[in-house]
Motif scaffolding. Structure first.
Motif, PDB file in Angstrom:
ATOM      1  N   THR A   1      34.134  27.419  42.455  1.00 24.67           N
ATOM      2  CA  THR A   1      34.045  26.582  43.652  1.00 24.67           C
ATOM      3  C   THR A   1      34.057  27.369  44.951  1.00 24.67           C
ATOM      4  O   THR A   1      33.975  26.790  46.024  1.00 24.67           O
ATOM      5  CB  THR A   1      35.207  25.583  43.686  1.00 24.67           C
ATOM      6  OG1 THR A   1      36.434  26.318  43.638  1.00 24.67           O
ATOM      7  CG2 THR A   1      35.133  24.612  42.530  1.00 24.67           C
ATOM      8  N   ARG A   2      34.163  28.681  44.875  1.00 27.18           N
ATOM      9  CA  ARG A   2      34.237  29.480  46.107  1.00 27.18           C
ATOM     10  C   ARG A   2      32.951  30.267  46.329  1.00 27.18           C
ATOM     11  O   ARG A   2      32.628  31.151  45.547  1.00 27.18           O
ATOM     12  CB  ARG A   2      35.428  30.426  46.043  1.00 27.18           C
ATOM     13  CG  ARG A   2      36.721  29.652  46.042  1.00 27.18           C
ATOM     14  CD  ARG A   2      37.910  30.533  45.971  1.00 27.18           C
ATOM     15  NE  ARG A   2      39.077  29.685  45.839  1.00 27.18           N
ATOM     16  CZ  ARG A   2      40.254  29.946  46.363  1.00 27.18           C
ATOM     17  NH1 ARG A   2      40.427  31.056  47.046  1.00 27.18           N
ATOM     18  NH2 ARG A   2      41.263  29.119  46.200  1.00 27.18           N
ATOM     19  N   LEU A   3      32.263  29.925  47.391  1.00 40.13           N
ATOM     20  CA  LEU A   3      31.060  30.650  47.786  1.00 40.13           C
ATOM     21  C   LEU A   3      31.503  31.897  48.539  1.00 40.13           C
ATOM     22  O   LEU A   3      32.159  31.800  49.572  1.00 40.13           O
ATOM     23  CB  LEU A   3      30.189  29.774  48.693  1.00 40.13           C
ATOM     24  CG  LEU A   3      28.960  30.441  49.291  1.00 40.13           C
ATOM     25  CD1 LEU A   3      27.936  30.739  48.202  1.00 40.13           C
ATOM     26  CD2 LEU A   3      28.351  29.562  50.372  1.00 40.13           C
ATOM     27  N   VAL A   4      31.164  33.066  47.997  1.00 36.67           N
ATOM     28  CA  VAL A   4      31.615  34.306  48.636  1.00 36.67           C
ATOM     29  C   VAL A   4      30.460  35.149  49.168  1.00 36.67           C
ATOM     30  O   VAL A   4      30.683  36.123  49.889  1.00 36.67           O
ATOM     31  CB  VAL A   4      32.496  35.148  47.676  1.00 36.67           C
ATOM     32  CG1 VAL A   4      33.829  34.444  47.430  1.00 36.67           C
ATOM     33  CG2 VAL A   4      31.801  35.446  46.365  1.00 36.67           C
ATOM     34  N   TYR A   5      29.219  34.773  48.839  1.00 35.97           N
ATOM     35  CA  TYR A   5      28.064  35.559  49.295  1.00 35.97           C
ATOM     36  C   TYR A   5      26.809  34.703  49.206  1.00 35.97           C
ATOM     37  O   TYR A   5      26.657  33.926  48.261  1.00 35.97           O
ATOM     38  CB  TYR A   5      27.897  36.794  48.401  1.00 35.97           C
ATOM     39  CG  TYR A   5      26.716  37.651  48.767  1.00 35.97           C
ATOM     40  CD1 TYR A   5      26.818  38.621  49.764  1.00 35.97           C
ATOM     41  CD2 TYR A   5      25.497  37.492  48.136  1.00 35.97           C
ATOM     42  CE1 TYR A   5      25.735  39.398  50.123  1.00 35.97           C
ATOM     43  CE2 TYR A   5      24.402  38.269  48.489  1.00 35.97           C
ATOM     44  CZ  TYR A   5      24.529  39.215  49.477  1.00 35.97           C
ATOM     45  OH  TYR A   5      23.451  39.983  49.837  1.00 35.97           O
ATOM     46  N   PHE A   6      25.914  34.838  50.183  1.00 38.82           N
ATOM     47  CA  PHE A   6      24.590  34.219  50.052  1.00 38.82           C
ATOM     48  C   PHE A   6      23.592  34.911  50.958  1.00 38.82           C
ATOM     49  O   PHE A   6      23.953  35.529  51.955  1.00 38.82           O
ATOM     50  CB  PHE A   6      24.626  32.709  50.327  1.00 38.82           C
ATOM     51  CG  PHE A   6      24.905  32.318  51.754  1.00 38.82           C
ATOM     52  CD1 PHE A   6      23.861  32.071  52.623  1.00 38.82           C
ATOM     53  CD2 PHE A   6      26.206  32.187  52.212  1.00 38.82           C
ATOM     54  CE1 PHE A   6      24.104  31.701  53.935  1.00 38.82           C
ATOM     55  CE2 PHE A   6      26.465  31.819  53.518  1.00 38.82           C
ATOM     56  CZ  PHE A   6      25.414  31.573  54.381  1.00 38.82           C
ATOM     57  N   GLU A   7      22.323  34.829  50.566  1.00 33.53           N
ATOM     58  CA  GLU A   7      21.194  35.366  51.325  1.00 33.53           C
ATOM     59  C   GLU A   7      20.108  34.305  51.349  1.00 33.53           C
ATOM     60  O   GLU A   7      19.860  33.667  50.336  1.00 33.53           O
ATOM     61  CB  GLU A   7      20.593  36.594  50.637  1.00 33.53           C
ATOM     62  CG  GLU A   7      21.416  37.834  50.627  1.00 33.53           C
ATOM     63  CD  GLU A   7      20.696  38.951  49.883  1.00 33.53           C
ATOM     64  OE1 GLU A   7      19.678  39.466  50.403  1.00 33.53           O
ATOM     65  OE2 GLU A   7      21.140  39.290  48.774  1.00 33.53           O
ATOM     66  N   GLU A   8      19.440  34.149  52.496  1.00 34.20           N
ATOM     67  CA  GLU A   8      18.332  33.198  52.615  1.00 34.20           C
ATOM     68  C   GLU A   8      17.004  33.937  52.555  1.00 34.20           C
ATOM     69  O   GLU A   8      16.879  35.025  53.110  1.00 34.20           O
ATOM     70  CB  GLU A   8      18.409  32.450  53.946  1.00 34.20           C
ATOM     71  CG  GLU A   8      19.510  31.440  53.998  1.00 34.20           C
ATOM     72  CD  GLU A   8      19.464  30.611  55.284  1.00 34.20           C
ATOM     73  OE1 GLU A   8      18.382  30.529  55.922  1.00 34.20           O
ATOM     74  OE2 GLU A   8      20.509  30.073  55.644  1.00 34.20           O
TER      75      GLU A   8
ATOM     76  N   VAL B   1      19.918  32.820  47.515  1.00 33.82           N
ATOM     77  CA  VAL B   1      20.564  33.486  46.387  1.00 33.82           C
ATOM     78  C   VAL B   1      22.035  33.582  46.770  1.00 33.82           C
ATOM     79  O   VAL B   1      22.366  33.947  47.900  1.00 33.82           O
ATOM     80  CB  VAL B   1      19.967  34.892  46.136  1.00 33.82           C
ATOM     81  CG1 VAL B   1      20.744  35.635  45.069  1.00 33.82           C
ATOM     82  CG2 VAL B   1      18.498  34.766  45.748  1.00 33.82           C
ATOM     83  N   TYR B   2      22.915  33.219  45.844  1.00 32.27           N
ATOM     84  CA  TYR B   2      24.331  33.147  46.179  1.00 32.27           C
ATOM     85  C   TYR B   2      25.199  33.681  45.051  1.00 32.27           C
ATOM     86  O   TYR B   2      24.746  33.825  43.910  1.00 32.27           O
ATOM     87  CB  TYR B   2      24.731  31.699  46.500  1.00 32.27           C
ATOM     88  CG  TYR B   2      24.534  30.760  45.324  1.00 32.27           C
ATOM     89  CD1 TYR B   2      25.534  30.583  44.365  1.00 32.27           C
ATOM     90  CD2 TYR B   2      23.341  30.080  45.154  1.00 32.27           C
ATOM     91  CE1 TYR B   2      25.343  29.739  43.275  1.00 32.27           C
ATOM     92  CE2 TYR B   2      23.135  29.236  44.075  1.00 32.27           C
ATOM     93  CZ  TYR B   2      24.150  29.071  43.145  1.00 32.27           C
ATOM     94  OH  TYR B   2      23.951  28.244  42.066  1.00 32.27           O
ATOM     95  N   ILE B   3      26.459  33.949  45.400  1.00 29.13           N
ATOM     96  CA  ILE B   3      27.471  34.312  44.407  1.00 29.13           C
ATOM     97  C   ILE B   3      28.669  33.393  44.624  1.00 29.13           C
ATOM     98  O   ILE B   3      29.159  33.257  45.749  1.00 29.13           O
ATOM     99  CB  ILE B   3      27.915  35.785  44.528  1.00 29.13           C
ATOM    100  CG1 ILE B   3      26.734  36.727  44.288  1.00 29.13           C
ATOM    101  CG2 ILE B   3      29.052  36.088  43.533  1.00 29.13           C
ATOM    102  CD1 ILE B   3      27.060  38.212  44.472  1.00 29.13           C
ATOM    103  N   VAL B   4      29.093  32.744  43.549  1.00 30.17           N
ATOM    104  CA  VAL B   4      30.304  31.921  43.584  1.00 30.17           C
ATOM    105  C   VAL B   4      31.322  32.522  42.625  1.00 30.17           C
ATOM    106  O   VAL B   4      30.970  33.236  41.680  1.00 30.17           O
ATOM    107  CB  VAL B   4      30.028  30.443  43.201  1.00 30.17           C
ATOM    108  CG1 VAL B   4      29.240  29.734  44.273  1.00 30.17           C
ATOM    109  CG2 VAL B   4      29.323  30.324  41.865  1.00 30.17           C
ATOM    110  N   THR B   5      32.576  32.217  42.896  1.00 29.68           N
ATOM    111  CA  THR B   5      33.651  32.710  42.046  1.00 29.68           C
ATOM    112  C   THR B   5      34.735  31.638  41.921  1.00 29.68           C
ATOM    113  O   THR B   5      34.683  30.615  42.613  1.00 29.68           O
ATOM    114  CB  THR B   5      34.231  34.036  42.604  1.00 29.68           C
ATOM    115  OG1 THR B   5      35.126  34.598  41.648  1.00 29.68           O
ATOM    116  CG2 THR B   5      34.967  33.822  43.919  1.00 29.68           C
ATOM    117  N   ASP B   6      35.690  31.884  41.061  1.00 28.25           N
ATOM    118  CA  ASP B   6      36.830  30.990  40.920  1.00 28.25           C
ATOM    119  C   ASP B   6      37.956  31.486  41.821  1.00 28.25           C
ATOM    120  O   ASP B   6      37.839  32.522  42.463  1.00 28.25           O
ATOM    121  CB  ASP B   6      37.287  30.946  39.453  1.00 28.25           C
ATOM    122  CG  ASP B   6      37.582  32.324  38.923  1.00 28.25           C
ATOM    123  OD1 ASP B   6      38.700  32.819  39.146  1.00 28.25           O
ATOM    124  OD2 ASP B   6      36.674  32.926  38.310  1.00 28.25           O
TER     125      ASP B   6
END
Length: 117
Positions: free
Chosen positions: A46-53, A5-10
């Motif tokens: 295009t910027r990955l700022v958070y993720f969980e596995e 689960v991830y969060i991307v931003t501009d």
């Protein structure tokens, strides 16, 4: 197979998008290659700022549904909790991916080296 689960931003942090993927690098490549039909370059996610596995798809889906319902302020707090400077985490993923491929190549070549001695 793990799910992420991830969060991307501009680049201006205008939009925060929550997603779920089995192959985060491939998903991020898709975001980067997405045509500018929908977004100008400042709005591209295009910027990955958070993720969980997660180990199972069910766990990931539950977390995805929860984070997707977060308010913007809650998403920002989540990102800041582990990435206070909002750096693009893609760089670390690329490095980790390169290392894992090197380990696989070394493991494949090690038995061959032992057979030579």
């Amino acid at each position: 197979m793990k799910k992420i689960v991830y969060i991307v931003t501009d680049r201006n942090r205008t939009s925060l998008h929550v997603g779920m993927s089995a192959d985060l690098i491939k998903t991020l490549d898709f975001y980067k290659q997405m045509p500018n039909l929908f977004f100008d370059s400042a709005q591209q996610l295009t910027r990955l700022v958070y993720f969980e596995e997660f180990k199972t798809e069910a766990q990931a889906l539950n977390r995805f549904k929860l984070v997707s319902r977060f308010t913007r302020a809650q998403k920002e707090r989540l990102v800041r909790s582990c990435n206070p400077d909002w750096i693009d985490l893609t760089i670390g993923l690329d490095f980790e991916n390169i290392l894992s491929h090197q380990k696989i190549n070394m493991q494949v070549s090690l038995p061959m080296m032992h057979s030579l001695s």
